[in-house]
Motif scaffolding. Sequence first.
Motif, PDB file in Angstrom:
ATOM      1  N   ARG A 146      -9.272  22.860  41.732  1.00 34.50           N
ATOM      2  CA  ARG A 146     -10.329  23.798  42.112  1.00 34.50           C
ATOM      3  C   ARG A 146     -11.147  24.145  40.868  1.00 34.50           C
ATOM      4  O   ARG A 146     -11.023  25.225  40.311  1.00 34.50           O
ATOM      5  N   PRO A 147     -11.976  23.219  40.377  1.00 38.78           N
ATOM      6  CA  PRO A 147     -12.671  23.427  39.108  1.00 38.78           C
ATOM      7  C   PRO A 147     -13.622  24.624  39.103  1.00 38.78           C
ATOM      8  O   PRO A 147     -13.787  25.270  38.074  1.00 38.78           O
ATOM      9  N   VAL A 148     -14.243  24.932  40.230  1.00 40.40           N
ATOM     10  CA  VAL A 148     -15.139  26.091  40.271  1.00 40.40           C
ATOM     11  C   VAL A 148     -14.340  27.366  40.062  1.00 40.40           C
ATOM     12  O   VAL A 148     -14.715  28.228  39.250  1.00 40.40           O
ATOM     13  N   ASP A 149     -13.215  27.492  40.766  1.00 37.33           N
ATOM     14  CA  ASP A 149     -12.362  28.671  40.595  1.00 37.33           C
ATOM     15  C   ASP A 149     -11.835  28.762  39.157  1.00 37.33           C
ATOM     16  O   ASP A 149     -11.779  29.839  38.574  1.00 37.33           O
ATOM     17  N   ALA A 150     -11.437  27.617  38.593  1.00 32.48           N
ATOM     18  CA  ALA A 150     -10.936  27.612  37.219  1.00 32.48           C
ATOM     19  C   ALA A 150     -12.030  28.041  36.243  1.00 32.48           C
ATOM     20  O   ALA A 150     -11.778  28.800  35.307  1.00 32.48           O
ATOM     21  N   GLY A 151     -13.250  27.577  36.470  1.00 39.07           N
ATOM     22  CA  GLY A 151     -14.371  27.976  35.622  1.00 39.07           C
ATOM     23  C   GLY A 151     -14.651  29.461  35.731  1.00 39.07           C
ATOM     24  O   GLY A 151     -14.892  30.140  34.719  1.00 39.07           O
ATOM     25  N   LEU A 152     -14.619  29.976  36.944  1.00 39.51           N
ATOM     26  CA  LEU A 152     -14.830  31.411  37.136  1.00 39.51           C
ATOM     27  C   LEU A 152     -13.719  32.230  36.487  1.00 39.51           C
ATOM     28  O   LEU A 152     -13.961  33.307  35.951  1.00 39.51           O
ATOM     29  N   SER A 153     -12.507  31.709  36.508  1.00 37.33           N
ATOM     30  CA  SER A 153     -11.397  32.396  35.846  1.00 37.33           C
ATOM     31  C   SER A 153     -11.624  32.471  34.343  1.00 37.33           C
ATOM     32  O   SER A 153     -11.346  33.495  33.716  1.00 37.33           O
ATOM     33  N   GLY A 156      -0.552  22.414  38.458  1.00 35.77           N
ATOM     34  CA  GLY A 156      -1.842  22.010  38.989  1.00 35.77           C
ATOM     35  C   GLY A 156      -2.838  23.145  39.176  1.00 35.77           C
ATOM     36  O   GLY A 156      -3.993  22.907  39.489  1.00 35.77           O
ATOM     37  N   CYS A 157      -2.420  24.375  38.984  1.00 37.61           N
ATOM     38  CA  CYS A 157      -3.330  25.519  39.113  1.00 37.61           C
ATOM     39  C   CYS A 157      -3.585  26.086  37.715  1.00 37.61           C
ATOM     40  O   CYS A 157      -2.650  26.425  37.011  1.00 37.61           O
TER      41      CYS A 157
END
Length: 79
Positions: free
Chosen positions: A7-14, A38-39
């Motif tokens: 989930r690259p968008v979520d990871a970027g937002l994090s 993986g998360c």
Amino acid sequence: ISWLSDRPVDAGLSAVARDAVELLGGATERLRECTREGCALLFYDTSPAARRRWCSAETCGNAVNTARYRRKTAHTKQD
């Protein structure tokens, strides 16, 4: 540091959230990375004992517990 995520968008937002917390509050001692394989999501641990391990109990926590249960019962069935 680099992270891989499904989930690259979520990871970027994090990552953005981590930087915001550091800039605005400096309260990074409770900032954690999810321990599910993986998360790479980051979260702010608000648990009383500061021992939270997953970004979400409903997603990552459930997946980890389900996998553990399946491994345990698969081993039991083979005996």
